[in-house]
Scaffold this motif. Structure first.
Motif, PDB file in Angstrom:
ATOM      1  N   VAL A 241       0.840  -1.188   0.000  1.00  0.00           N
ATOM      2  CA  VAL A 241       0.000   0.000   0.000  1.00  0.00           C
ATOM      3  C   VAL A 241       0.877   1.241   0.000  1.00  0.00           C
ATOM      4  CG1 VAL A 241      -0.210   0.016   2.517  1.00  0.00           C
ATOM      5  CG2 VAL A 241      -1.952   1.115   1.121  1.00  0.00           C
ATOM      6  N   HIS A 242       0.444   2.259  -0.755  1.00  0.00           N
ATOM      7  CA  HIS A 242       1.193   3.506  -0.833  1.00  0.00           C
ATOM      8  C   HIS A 242       0.629   4.506   0.172  1.00  0.00           C
ATOM      9  CE1 HIS A 242       3.794   6.457  -2.675  1.00  0.00           C
ATOM     10  NE2 HIS A 242       2.784   7.281  -2.794  1.00  0.00           N
TER      11      HIS A 242
ATOM     12  N   GLY B 187      -7.436   1.443  -4.308  1.00  0.00           N
ATOM     13  CA  GLY B 187      -7.206   0.085  -4.763  1.00  0.00           C
ATOM     14  C   GLY B 187      -6.934  -0.883  -3.633  1.00  0.00           C
ATOM     15  N   ARG B 188      -6.775  -0.348  -2.436  1.00  0.00           N
ATOM     16  CA  ARG B 188      -6.595  -1.180  -1.255  1.00  0.00           C
ATOM     17  C   ARG B 188      -7.765  -0.949  -0.317  1.00  0.00           C
ATOM     18  NH1 ARG B 188      -2.580  -4.975  -2.039  1.00  0.00           N
ATOM     19  NH2 ARG B 188      -0.995  -4.023  -3.399  1.00  0.00           N
ATOM     20  N   VAL B 189      -8.129  -1.972   0.439  1.00  0.00           N
ATOM     21  CA  VAL B 189      -9.213  -1.821   1.402  1.00  0.00           C
ATOM     22  C   VAL B 189      -8.653  -1.158   2.651  1.00  0.00           C
ATOM     23  CG1 VAL B 189     -10.955  -2.992   2.756  1.00  0.00           C
ATOM     24  CG2 VAL B 189     -10.366  -3.855   0.471  1.00  0.00           C
ATOM     25  N   PHE B 190      -9.054   0.079   2.880  1.00  0.00           N
ATOM     26  CA  PHE B 190      -8.489   0.867   3.978  1.00  0.00           C
ATOM     27  C   PHE B 190      -8.623   0.165   5.312  1.00  0.00           C
ATOM     28  CE2 PHE B 190      -6.996   4.559   6.032  1.00  0.00           C
ATOM     29  CZ  PHE B 190      -7.824   4.872   7.079  1.00  0.00           C
ATOM     30  N   THR B 191      -9.763  -0.439   5.555  1.00  0.00           N
ATOM     31  CA  THR B 191     -10.002  -1.070   6.851  1.00  0.00           C
ATOM     32  C   THR B 191      -9.278  -2.406   7.016  1.00  0.00           C
ATOM     33  OG1 THR B 191     -12.077  -1.937   5.957  1.00  0.00           O
ATOM     34  CG2 THR B 191     -12.195   0.072   7.300  1.00  0.00           C
ATOM     35  N   ASP B 192      -8.518  -2.823   6.032  1.00  0.00           N
ATOM     36  CA  ASP B 192      -7.677  -4.011   6.189  1.00  0.00           C
ATOM     37  C   ASP B 192      -6.415  -3.715   6.993  1.00  0.00           C
ATOM     38  OD1 ASP B 192      -8.163  -5.784   3.004  1.00  0.00           O
ATOM     39  OD2 ASP B 192      -9.376  -5.655   4.835  1.00  0.00           O
ATOM     40  N   TYR B 193      -6.118  -2.412   7.188  1.00  0.00           N
ATOM     41  CA  TYR B 193      -4.828  -2.025   7.736  1.00  0.00           C
ATOM     42  C   TYR B 193      -4.930  -1.356   9.100  1.00  0.00           C
ATOM     43  CZ  TYR B 193      -3.153  -2.912   3.038  1.00  0.00           C
ATOM     44  OH  TYR B 193      -2.837  -3.510   1.855  1.00  0.00           O
ATOM     45  N   ALA B 194      -4.122  -1.878  10.038  1.00  0.00           N
ATOM     46  CA  ALA B 194      -3.837  -1.126  11.250  1.00  0.00           C
ATOM     47  C   ALA B 194      -2.802  -0.067  10.893  1.00  0.00           C
ATOM     48  CB  ALA B 194      -3.297  -2.054  12.326  1.00  0.00           C
TER      49      ALA B 194
ATOM     50  N   ASP C 264       6.848  -4.168  13.279  1.00  0.00           N
ATOM     51  CA  ASP C 264       5.496  -4.691  13.044  1.00  0.00           C
ATOM     52  C   ASP C 264       4.954  -4.288  11.679  1.00  0.00           C
ATOM     53  OD1 ASP C 264       4.530  -4.083  16.487  1.00  0.00           O
ATOM     54  OD2 ASP C 264       5.257  -5.927  15.544  1.00  0.00           O
ATOM     55  N   TYR C 265       5.469  -3.181  11.138  1.00  0.00           N
ATOM     56  CA  TYR C 265       4.893  -2.575   9.940  1.00  0.00           C
ATOM     57  C   TYR C 265       5.703  -2.914   8.694  1.00  0.00           C
ATOM     58  CZ  TYR C 265       2.012   0.164  13.111  1.00  0.00           C
ATOM     59  OH  TYR C 265       1.105   0.543  14.068  1.00  0.00           O
ATOM     60  N   ASP C 266       4.984  -3.071   7.580  1.00  0.00           N
ATOM     61  CA  ASP C 266       5.676  -3.377   6.326  1.00  0.00           C
ATOM     62  C   ASP C 266       5.359  -2.377   5.214  1.00  0.00           C
ATOM     63  OD1 ASP C 266       3.482  -6.252   5.631  1.00  0.00           O
ATOM     64  OD2 ASP C 266       3.048  -4.138   5.968  1.00  0.00           O
ATOM     65  N   ASN C 267       4.666  -1.293   5.563  1.00  0.00           N
ATOM     66  CA  ASN C 267       4.386  -0.231   4.603  1.00  0.00           C
ATOM     67  C   ASN C 267       4.668   1.109   5.271  1.00  0.00           C
ATOM     68  OD1 ASN C 267       2.867  -1.732   2.253  1.00  0.00           O
ATOM     69  ND2 ASN C 267       1.951  -2.472   4.147  1.00  0.00           N
ATOM     70  N   TRP C 268       5.439   1.951   4.599  1.00  0.00           N
ATOM     71  CA  TRP C 268       5.845   3.230   5.180  1.00  0.00           C
ATOM     72  C   TRP C 268       5.690   4.358   4.166  1.00  0.00           C
ATOM     73  CZ3 TRP C 268       7.421   3.753  10.235  1.00  0.00           C
ATOM     74  CH2 TRP C 268       7.666   2.566  10.927  1.00  0.00           C
ATOM     75  N   GLY C 269       5.337   5.535   4.693  1.00  0.00           N
ATOM     76  CA  GLY C 269       5.349   6.722   3.867  1.00  0.00           C
ATOM     77  C   GLY C 269       6.737   7.330   3.814  1.00  0.00           C
TER      78      GLY C 269
END
Length: 127
Positions: free
Chosen positions: A2-3, A27-34, A113-118
């Motif tokens: 996710v971007h 394109g990603r389900v927002f509520t899938d992500y903490a 814990d996180y695998d997506n970063w801004g």
């Protein structure tokens, strides 16, 4: 993957407020992500600031910000907000948004814990 795009940083005087926003790509389900916010002060390691679960029912804060910062999320706008009040010079840092898929009510506090970063947004607080 996710971007994430942060915005809202800036330079302020001590005691001021800022609101940081993190937009999640379409394109990603927002509520899938903490979601979480971290910061990296000059010359220091990245540190946890605040986190919110997918459900919004669980939030976590670093001790140093829990009475001044508030994390929230808006599923319609697909953003996570970090409202920062009564800013102090020690809050000066690059602030990063992060996302991870996980259980409905869990909020995560570790960078690992996180695998997506801004890319980060600079916050500078002067005395």
């Amino acid at each position: 993957q996710v971007h994430l795009t942060e915005s809202g940083g800036g330079s302020v005087q001590a005691g001021a407020s800022l609101s940081l926003s993190c937009a999640v790509s379409a394109g990603r389900v927002f509520t899938d992500y903490a979601m979480g916010w971290f910061r990296q002060p000059p010359g220091k390691e990245r540190e946890f600031v605040a986190a919110i679960s997918r459900s919004e029912g669980t939030t976590r804060y670093h001790e140093s910000v829990k009475d001044r910062f508030t994390i929230s999320r808006d599923s319609f706008e697909r953003v996570v907000i970090l409202q920062m009040n009564n800013l102090e010079p020690v809050d000066t840092a690059v602030y990063y948004c992060a996302a991870v898929e996980g259980p409905w009510n869990r909020a995560y506090t570790r960078t690992t814990d996180y695998d997506n970063w801004g890319q980060g947004t600079q916050v500078t607080v002067s005395s």
